[in-house]
Design an enzyme around this catalytic site. Structure first.
Site: not given
Ligand code: DER
Length: 226
Positions: A106, A124
């Protein structure tokens, strides 16, 4: 669940960013699964054509299942936009990633992208990162000594285990060690400390990298711009 609905809303909103001919970085995790489903729908219903670079084998499998063309990151000279999930993102656009054990690919994909977008549900978004255990990718050889060093530094490390009782292996076949730090006040210092620890490949601190955060919210997706 409500959280899934918020993840799905963020994924569908983000899918609008992909236009014909683009090279798109596709992240990893349950929120990205909704993104790829929506992109697959657009490919099949709208004839959308783009090229994907993926951050994990499981995202590659999902995307190819929709007929999306996936190429190796070294087959392209740049990535137009990468859309990925995150475990935490704070008001300084610092993030923790790696909950899905995909942080290394990533970060490599993100580093080679012109634009970076996170898609998250509202849980989040935090004031300060650190409550989510910080994933660190570690080479298996000598990992026990790395864990000991982390213990001595008070990082409360745990080797991430799979259901079969063996350590989780990343797509690069490395281990993941999760650090339990509570709030991280000086993430840059911690990042330096981690990346300079012999045996550590990469860590899940993505500091001030993201450009746009799309947050699934009950009143409709909202956008945070860096
Ligand atoms: O591993 C990662 O960094 C993923 O992006 C992941 O942590 C986000 O996961 P989720 O979308 O399943 O919450």
């Amino acid at each position: 669940t409500q959280q899934d609905a918020l993840k799905k809303a963020a994924g569908i909103e983000a899918a609008k960013l992909i236009e014909n001919g683009m090279i798109a970085g596709l992240g990893t995790g349950s929120t990205v699964r909704f993104l790829v489903d929506e992109l697959g729908r657009r490919v099949q219903e709208e004839g959308l054509t783009f090229t994907g670079v993926t951050t994990s084998r499981r995202t590659q499998e999902q995307a190819e299942g929709y007929g999306i063309k996936i190429v190796d990151i070294d087959d392209v000279d740049h990535i137009d936009v990468t859309i990925d999930g995150a475990d935490e993102v704070d008001q300084n656009f610092n993030s923790i990633k790696g909950g899905g054990a995909a942080l290394l690919w990533e970060k490599i994909v993100a580093t080679n992208s012109n634009k970076i977008v996170w898609i998250v549900d509202e849980s989040k978004v935090v004031d300060t990162i650190g409550k989510f255990p910080l994933p660190v990718e570690v080479i298996p050889f000598g990992a026990g000594h790395v864990i000991k060093r982390f213990e001595d530094r008070g990082y409360q490390p745990t080797l991430r285990m799979a259901e079969d009782g063996k350590p989780v292996r990343t797509d690069e076949n490395n281990y993941v060690v999760d650090l339990h730090l509570e709030l991280i006040d000086h993430p840059q210092d911690l990042a330096e400390d981690l990346i300079n620890t012999v045996g550590v490949v990469e860590h899940g601190l993505f500091l001030n990298m993201v450009d746009t955060v799309i947050v699934g919210d009950p009143h409709g997706p909202r956008v945070m711009t860096n």
